[in-house]
Scaffold this active site. Sequence first.
Site, PDB file in Angstrom:
ATOM      1  N   GLU A   6      -1.133 -52.104  26.726  1.00  0.00           N
ATOM      2  CA  GLU A   6      -1.598 -51.798  28.089  1.00  0.00           C
ATOM      3  C   GLU A   6      -3.114 -51.929  28.288  1.00  0.00           C
ATOM      4  O   GLU A   6      -3.762 -51.033  28.823  1.00  0.00           O
ATOM      5  CB  GLU A   6      -1.112 -50.387  28.486  1.00  0.00           C
ATOM      6  CG  GLU A   6       0.403 -50.271  28.403  1.00  0.00           C
ATOM      7  CD  GLU A   6       0.933 -48.848  28.620  1.00  0.00           C
ATOM      8  OE1 GLU A   6       0.156 -47.954  28.956  1.00  0.00           O
ATOM      9  OE2 GLU A   6       2.150 -48.659  28.454  1.00  0.00           O
ATOM     10  N   GLU A  29      10.739 -51.946  26.223  1.00  0.00           N
ATOM     11  CA  GLU A  29      10.916 -50.534  26.645  1.00  0.00           C
ATOM     12  C   GLU A  29      11.859 -50.457  27.847  1.00  0.00           C
ATOM     13  O   GLU A  29      11.570 -49.798  28.847  1.00  0.00           O
ATOM     14  CB  GLU A  29       9.554 -49.911  27.003  1.00  0.00           C
ATOM     15  CG  GLU A  29       8.536 -50.006  25.890  1.00  0.00           C
ATOM     16  CD  GLU A  29       7.215 -49.304  26.179  1.00  0.00           C
ATOM     17  OE1 GLU A  29       7.138 -48.517  27.152  1.00  0.00           O
ATOM     18  OE2 GLU A  29       6.259 -49.553  25.433  1.00  0.00           O
TER      19      GLU A  29
HETATM   20  O1  9MR Z   1       8.218 -42.160  26.070  1.00  0.00           O
HETATM   21  C1  9MR Z   1       6.929 -41.731  25.768  1.00  0.00           C
HETATM   22  C2  9MR Z   1       6.741 -40.282  26.186  1.00  0.00           C
HETATM   23  O2  9MR Z   1       7.549 -39.432  25.375  1.00  0.00           O
HETATM   24  C3  9MR Z   1       5.278 -39.869  26.089  1.00  0.00           C
HETATM   25  O3  9MR Z   1       5.115 -38.576  26.610  1.00  0.00           O
HETATM   26  C4  9MR Z   1       4.440 -40.876  26.864  1.00  0.00           C
HETATM   27  C5  9MR Z   1       2.967 -40.544  26.823  1.00  0.00           C
HETATM   28  O4  9MR Z   1       2.261 -41.398  27.646  1.00  0.00           O
HETATM   29  O5  9MR Z   1       4.634 -42.175  26.319  1.00  0.00           O
HETATM   30  C6  9MR Z   1       5.936 -42.621  26.508  1.00  0.00           C
HETATM   31  O6  9MR Z   1       6.094 -43.951  26.065  1.00  0.00           O
HETATM   32  C7  9MR Z   1       5.263 -44.927  26.692  1.00  0.00           C
HETATM   33  C8  9MR Z   1       5.066 -46.044  25.702  1.00  0.00           C
HETATM   34  O7  9MR Z   1       4.544 -45.532  24.502  1.00  0.00           O
HETATM   35  C9  9MR Z   1       4.153 -47.115  26.260  1.00  0.00           C
HETATM   36  N1  9MR Z   1       4.632 -47.594  27.530  1.00  0.00           N
HETATM   37  C10 9MR Z   1       4.956 -46.600  28.519  1.00  0.00           C
HETATM   38  C11 9MR Z   1       5.901 -45.554  27.944  1.00  0.00           C
HETATM   39  C12 9MR Z   1       6.279 -44.534  29.005  1.00  0.00           C
HETATM   40  O8  9MR Z   1       5.142 -43.804  29.378  1.00  0.00           O
END
Ligand code: 9MR
Length: 344
Positions: free
Chosen positions: A152, A258
Amino acid sequence: MYRKILIVLILAVACKPKQTESCALEPALYQLSDFPIGCAVDLNQREFNPTYARLLGQQFNQLSPENIMKPEHIHPQANYYHWSDADSLLSYCQKELKSLHGHTLIWHQQLPPWMEDFKGTEVEWEAMFKDHIQSICRHFKGKVRAWDVVNEAFNEDGTLRNSIWKQHLGAAYIEKAFRYAHEADPDALLFYNDFNLALNPKKRAAVLSYLKNLKQRGVALDGIGLQMHISIAFPENRAIESAFQDFSKAGFLVHISELDISVNPYGGTFQASADIWERQAQKLASVIGLYKQINDSKQYGITFWGLSDADSWIPSAFNREDYPLLFDGDYQAKAAYCKMKESL
Ligand code: 9MR
């Protein structure tokens, strides 16, 4: 009287829009697929929820750690790496013959406080950045299939996000991250991962041209992770097709990294109906169909961002009711799961 109540109850159950669908769980998803089928894993669920563990083990052959390889978890202090959780996931993968997709080395979120507050010259920042990347890559050398090296890094308008990495190392941090990762584990496939690359053509074009340029300059960059946090309403299939085609034709492996399909993207009161589950299933079928159109050699795999609706990040992150995954909160297969099996 009791008969009347019973009839009302039976009618209520029969008329309730069904979320679950009956189709066999075997053969499993990955057994029907020519490319790996992955799932983001919550280690606690895998270790302490037998229903979760059974389904995860049965259906998927590649795992992405949802949180435990992120900087705040794996590198909580400057001189301390917390390996045990990721090691435990790795040994599960090795035992169960699943590949492990490393997520994620460099991001602007989920950073430990010491990293966000780091004070130093540009040279010291780079030493810290290099140590972070290479210590992790060396620890898992030869054991992970791939890494999301940078996550990102772009804004929605196509410019580079002003993360701490860009502020202290300049835009070249992206290239440096890939070079350091490759040096530490030359056999791991290396990915750039981002969201909205199907939905937002401007961001897609900017990321594509940036990555092509890196590749032309000999940077070890193997693929693109298209996160695909999508919904039943958007993006249009044409936009999804363009994203898959643009990156695969430019020579990148394509990982749907994802995937989840929101059924309530605008929030507000949610009304479940058979039509909603069918639309979710159809959207998934379209995604799979379009993915299968790219050259086989570019199909790295499809990873769902969570196992069941109870495990999804979406309801808490957006404070809304939503059911974006293949299994419902009771780990029962949904229409989307059954449709996926027909589409693979
Ligand atoms: O699914 C993840 C969640 O449990 C966390 O709290 C969050 C923190 O920002 O990150 C989520 O996963 C992310 C992923 O690592 C990167 N792309 C976006 C996902 C959803 O936020």
